[in-house]
Motif scaffolding. Structure first.
Motif, PDB file in Angstrom:
ATOM      1  N   LEU A 216       0.884  -1.260   0.011  1.00  0.00           N
ATOM      2  CA  LEU A 216       0.008  -0.145   0.014  1.00  0.00           C
ATOM      3  C   LEU A 216       0.861   1.214   0.128  1.00  0.00           C
ATOM      4  CD1 LEU A 216      -3.103   0.527   0.145  1.00  0.00           C
ATOM      5  CD2 LEU A 216      -2.740   0.623   2.442  1.00  0.00           C
ATOM      6  N   ARG A 217       0.925   2.101  -1.175  1.00  0.00           N
ATOM      7  CA  ARG A 217       1.757   2.994  -1.380  1.00  0.00           C
ATOM      8  C   ARG A 217       0.982   4.107  -2.336  1.00  0.00           C
ATOM      9  NH1 ARG A 217       6.184  -0.829  -2.543  1.00  0.00           N
ATOM     10  NH2 ARG A 217       5.226  -2.122  -4.517  1.00  0.00           N
ATOM     11  N   GLY A 218       1.661   5.103  -2.268  1.00  0.00           N
ATOM     12  CA  GLY A 218       1.174   6.406  -3.268  1.00  0.00           C
ATOM     13  C   GLY A 218      -0.067   6.769  -2.904  1.00  0.00           C
TER      14      GLY A 218
ATOM     15  N   GLU B 200      -3.087   5.111  -3.119  1.00  0.00           N
ATOM     16  CA  GLU B 200      -3.916   4.191  -2.494  1.00  0.00           C
ATOM     17  C   GLU B 200      -3.576   4.333  -0.880  1.00  0.00           C
ATOM     18  OE1 GLU B 200      -3.616   3.049  -6.621  1.00  0.00           O
ATOM     19  OE2 GLU B 200      -2.016   3.359  -5.085  1.00  0.00           O
ATOM     20  N   ARG B 201      -2.315   4.334  -0.763  1.00  0.00           N
ATOM     21  CA  ARG B 201      -1.779   4.677   0.819  1.00  0.00           C
ATOM     22  C   ARG B 201      -2.485   6.135   1.347  1.00  0.00           C
ATOM     23  NH1 ARG B 201       1.918   2.301   4.068  1.00  0.00           N
ATOM     24  NH2 ARG B 201       2.238   3.369   5.877  1.00  0.00           N
ATOM     25  N   VAL B 202      -2.362   7.053   0.499  1.00  0.00           N
ATOM     26  CA  VAL B 202      -3.011   8.562   1.135  1.00  0.00           C
ATOM     27  C   VAL B 202      -4.518   8.419   1.385  1.00  0.00           C
ATOM     28  CG1 VAL B 202      -3.415  10.684   0.299  1.00  0.00           C
ATOM     29  CG2 VAL B 202      -1.223   9.610   0.017  1.00  0.00           C
ATOM     30  N   THR B 203      -5.151   7.647   0.396  1.00  0.00           N
ATOM     31  CA  THR B 203      -6.348   7.407   0.541  1.00  0.00           C
ATOM     32  C   THR B 203      -6.861   6.577   1.791  1.00  0.00           C
ATOM     33  OG1 THR B 203      -6.942   7.287  -1.992  1.00  0.00           O
ATOM     34  CG2 THR B 203      -8.697   6.401  -0.749  1.00  0.00           C
ATOM     35  N   ALA B 204      -6.259   5.563   2.076  1.00  0.00           N
ATOM     36  CA  ALA B 204      -6.690   4.696   3.166  1.00  0.00           C
ATOM     37  C   ALA B 204      -6.159   5.417   4.486  1.00  0.00           C
ATOM     38  CB  ALA B 204      -5.727   3.458   3.115  1.00  0.00           C
ATOM     39  N   GLU B 205      -5.368   6.548   4.358  1.00  0.00           N
ATOM     40  CA  GLU B 205      -4.948   7.262   5.506  1.00  0.00           C
ATOM     41  C   GLU B 205      -6.029   8.385   5.845  1.00  0.00           C
ATOM     42  OE1 GLU B 205       0.022   6.529   5.817  1.00  0.00           O
ATOM     43  OE2 GLU B 205      -0.908   8.388   4.586  1.00  0.00           O
TER      44      GLU B 205
ATOM     45  N   ARG C 286      -4.801  -1.040  -9.216  1.00  0.00           N
ATOM     46  CA  ARG C 286      -4.416   0.009  -8.606  1.00  0.00           C
ATOM     47  C   ARG C 286      -5.828   0.969  -8.581  1.00  0.00           C
ATOM     48  NH1 ARG C 286       0.021  -0.461  -6.071  1.00  0.00           N
ATOM     49  NH2 ARG C 286       0.344   1.906  -5.992  1.00  0.00           N
ATOM     50  N   GLY C 287      -5.627   2.177  -8.130  1.00  0.00           N
ATOM     51  CA  GLY C 287      -7.077   2.971  -8.038  1.00  0.00           C
ATOM     52  C   GLY C 287      -7.714   3.273  -6.639  1.00  0.00           C
ATOM     53  N   HIS C 288      -7.495   2.306  -5.943  1.00  0.00           N
ATOM     54  CA  HIS C 288      -8.188   2.145  -4.705  1.00  0.00           C
ATOM     55  C   HIS C 288      -7.472   1.273  -3.552  1.00  0.00           C
ATOM     56  CE1 HIS C 288     -11.258   1.737  -1.521  1.00  0.00           C
ATOM     57  NE2 HIS C 288     -11.988   3.167  -1.902  1.00  0.00           N
ATOM     58  N   PRO C 289      -7.342   1.642  -2.354  1.00  0.00           N
ATOM     59  CA  PRO C 289      -6.613   0.547  -1.525  1.00  0.00           C
ATOM     60  C   PRO C 289      -7.395  -0.891  -1.245  1.00  0.00           C
ATOM     61  CG  PRO C 289      -7.592   2.710  -0.200  1.00  0.00           C
ATOM     62  CD  PRO C 289      -7.758   2.736  -1.544  1.00  0.00           C
TER      63      PRO C 289
ATOM     64  N   LEU D 178      -0.670  -0.432   6.541  1.00  0.00           N
ATOM     65  CA  LEU D 178      -0.533   1.217   7.297  1.00  0.00           C
ATOM     66  C   LEU D 178       0.344   1.143   8.584  1.00  0.00           C
ATOM     67  CD1 LEU D 178      -4.147   2.509   6.884  1.00  0.00           C
ATOM     68  CD2 LEU D 178      -2.257   3.040   5.429  1.00  0.00           C
ATOM     69  N   THR D 179       0.443   0.148   9.278  1.00  0.00           N
ATOM     70  CA  THR D 179       1.149  -0.151  10.471  1.00  0.00           C
ATOM     71  C   THR D 179       2.685  -0.208  10.160  1.00  0.00           C
ATOM     72  OG1 THR D 179      -0.523  -0.894  11.844  1.00  0.00           O
ATOM     73  CG2 THR D 179       1.426  -1.485  12.717  1.00  0.00           C
ATOM     74  N   ARG D 180       2.792  -1.326   9.242  1.00  0.00           N
ATOM     75  CA  ARG D 180       4.133  -1.513   8.827  1.00  0.00           C
ATOM     76  C   ARG D 180       4.863  -0.251   8.428  1.00  0.00           C
ATOM     77  NH1 ARG D 180       3.630  -5.984   4.926  1.00  0.00           N
ATOM     78  NH2 ARG D 180       3.400  -7.108   6.764  1.00  0.00           N
ATOM     79  N   GLY D 181       4.025   0.402   7.277  1.00  0.00           N
ATOM     80  CA  GLY D 181       4.889   1.300   6.532  1.00  0.00           C
ATOM     81  C   GLY D 181       4.771   2.857   7.460  1.00  0.00           C
ATOM     82  N   ALA D 182       4.597   2.994   8.636  1.00  0.00           N
ATOM     83  CA  ALA D 182       4.286   4.119   9.237  1.00  0.00           C
ATOM     84  C   ALA D 182       5.554   4.898   8.943  1.00  0.00           C
ATOM     85  CB  ALA D 182       4.260   3.834  10.975  1.00  0.00           C
ATOM     86  N   GLY D 183       6.767   4.415   9.163  1.00  0.00           N
ATOM     87  CA  GLY D 183       7.963   5.354   8.841  1.00  0.00           C
ATOM     88  C   GLY D 183       8.594   5.482   7.518  1.00  0.00           C
ATOM     89  N   GLU D 184       8.087   4.632   6.699  1.00  0.00           N
ATOM     90  CA  GLU D 184       8.570   4.598   5.387  1.00  0.00           C
ATOM     91  C   GLU D 184       7.919   5.476   4.490  1.00  0.00           C
ATOM     92  OE1 GLU D 184       7.450   0.678   3.611  1.00  0.00           O
ATOM     93  OE2 GLU D 184       8.355  -0.268   5.634  1.00  0.00           O
ATOM     94  N   THR D 185       8.727   5.889   3.293  1.00  0.00           N
ATOM     95  CA  THR D 185       8.098   6.788   2.345  1.00  0.00           C
ATOM     96  C   THR D 185       6.956   6.256   1.804  1.00  0.00           C
ATOM     97  OG1 THR D 185       9.415   6.018   0.477  1.00  0.00           O
ATOM     98  CG2 THR D 185      10.645   7.939   2.071  1.00  0.00           C
ATOM     99  N   SER D 186       6.055   6.991   1.022  1.00  0.00           N
ATOM    100  CA  SER D 186       5.019   6.586   0.476  1.00  0.00           C
ATOM    101  C   SER D 186       5.159   6.773  -1.238  1.00  0.00           C
ATOM    102  CB  SER D 186       3.860   7.072   1.013  1.00  0.00           C
ATOM    103  OG  SER D 186       3.690   8.521   0.646  1.00  0.00           O
ATOM    104  N   GLY D 187       6.268   6.556  -1.702  1.00  0.00           N
ATOM    105  CA  GLY D 187       6.496   6.738  -3.223  1.00  0.00           C
ATOM    106  C   GLY D 187       5.709   5.690  -3.837  1.00  0.00           C
ATOM    107  N   GLY D 188       5.761   5.986  -5.189  1.00  0.00           N
ATOM    108  CA  GLY D 188       5.009   5.150  -6.292  1.00  0.00           C
ATOM    109  C   GLY D 188       5.886   3.750  -6.467  1.00  0.00           C
ATOM    110  N   ASP D 189       5.307   3.251  -7.538  1.00  0.00           N
ATOM    111  CA  ASP D 189       6.004   1.849  -7.620  1.00  0.00           C
ATOM    112  C   ASP D 189       7.351   1.926  -8.025  1.00  0.00           C
ATOM    113  OD1 ASP D 189       2.834   0.695  -8.988  1.00  0.00           O
ATOM    114  OD2 ASP D 189       3.718   0.030  -6.994  1.00  0.00           O
TER     115      ASP D 189
END
Length: 133
Positions: free
Chosen positions: A28-30, A32-37, A71-74, A122-133
């Motif tokens: 979950l990144r880019g 889709e991640r923003v949408t979920a958050e 893609r397009g939705h989490p 969302l928990t796993r990637g809390a400190g990671e960047t949310s870049g694209g593929d």
């Protein structure tokens, strides 16, 4: 397989799916991640319920096997990661038969699997960047 919403069994199933090379590549990144958050867990759960009802729950879903975008939705990303993207994957990985409408319990189970994966991402990637593929 038994349809079970028990968090430990869900986590075990998700861990097993994550060991599959195809499933493991989904994150979950880019956007889709923003949408979920931004939307939050309750809204995403409602979206998952609605998308599963329309695209997966019917006995013979339209374009089964190709109905879930990558893609397009989490929820879409989660469906591929959790093998809840089509009826063949539901049968193979979750033991839910094809050729009949999902029961209410099965529908809720699929939503729970999807939402649990998103929560873990969302928990796993809390400190990671949310870049694209």
């Amino acid at each position: 397989m038994t349809v079970s919403p028990d968090p430990r069994s869900l986590d075990q199933r998700l861990d097993a799916l994550a060991r599959q090379p195809f499933r493991a590549r989904f994150r979950l990144r880019g956007p889709e991640r923003v949408t979920a958050e931004e939307k939050g867990a309750a809204t995403i759960r409602w979206h998952a319920y609605d998308l599963v009802a329309k695209r997966l729950a019917p006995a013979e879903p339209y374009k089964d096997g190709k109905q879930t975008p990558y893609r397009g939705h989490p929820v879409f990303v989660a469906q591929h990661a959790t093998a809840t993207c089509c009826r063949s994957c539901l049968l193979r990985w979750h033991g839910i038969p094809k050729g009949r409408q999902l029961s209410r319990a099965e529908h809720l189970y699929v939503v729970e699997v999807i939402c649990r994966w998103i929560e873990r991402e969302l928990t796993r990637g809390a400190g990671e960047t949310s870049g694209g593929d």
